[in-house]
Design an enzyme around this catalytic site. Structure first.
Site, mmCIF file in Angstrom:
data_model
loop_
_atom_site.group_PDB
_atom_site.id
_atom_site.type_symbol
_atom_site.label_atom_id
_atom_site.label_comp_id
_atom_site.label_asym_id
_atom_site.label_seq_id
_atom_site.Cartn_x
_atom_site.Cartn_y
_atom_site.Cartn_z
ATOM 1 N N LEU A 65 1.208 -1.081 -0.084
ATOM 2 C CA LEU A 65 -0.289 0.210 0.383
ATOM 3 C C LEU A 65 0.555 1.369 -0.100
ATOM 4 C CD1 LEU A 65 -3.006 -1.149 2.380
ATOM 5 C CD2 LEU A 65 -3.141 -0.923 0.409
ATOM 6 N N ASP A 66 0.608 2.063 -1.298
ATOM 7 C CA ASP A 66 1.101 3.834 -1.045
ATOM 8 C C ASP A 66 1.451 4.190 0.309
ATOM 9 O OD1 ASP A 66 1.025 6.331 -1.593
ATOM 10 O OD2 ASP A 66 2.259 5.448 -3.212
#
Length: 116
Positions: A37-38
């Site tokens: 996940l960013d």
């Protein structure tokens, strides 16, 4: 310790940061994550501990689903909400049908190109 831990990743941390925190806090030698996940997003992060790290491919070979909030009419240097705003335009003429049409291009199997 072996198993799968589901974490609601907070905004501002990388997936690797979460794994490091879990390793240090629980004194776990072998841990990793499925998917990434960013740092700018929150969401479900699957943490694999011990022998469960061998299940990474099995878990990441399935489908993913996203939920997002978008801002129309704003262009940034990074292609996401974190970047410097380069320009803004009036988006009031964009219809729900226009948005649905663009979203159709994200359905099915695609090769995702992450923002800069």
């Amino acid at each position: 310790m072996d198993g799968i831990l589901i974490v609601d990743k907070p905004r501002g941390m990388t997936s690797h940061d979460v794994v490091d925190f879990i390793r240090k806090h629980f004194k776990i030698e072998k841990a990793g994550h499925a998917w990434t996940l960013d740092p700018a997003v929150t969401g479900v992060l699957v943490i694999l501990i011990g022998k469960a790290t061998k299940r990474s491919f099995e878990l990441t070979s399935g489908d993913k689903e996203y939920e997002a909030t978008i801002t129309l009419g704003r262009k940034t240097d990074s292609g996401d909400a974190e970047g410097k705003v380069l320009s803004e335009s009036d988006a009031s003429k964009i219809t729900e049908e226009d948005v649905r049409h663009v979203f159709k291009s994200f359905e099915g199997e695609i090769e995702q190109v992450p923002p800069m």
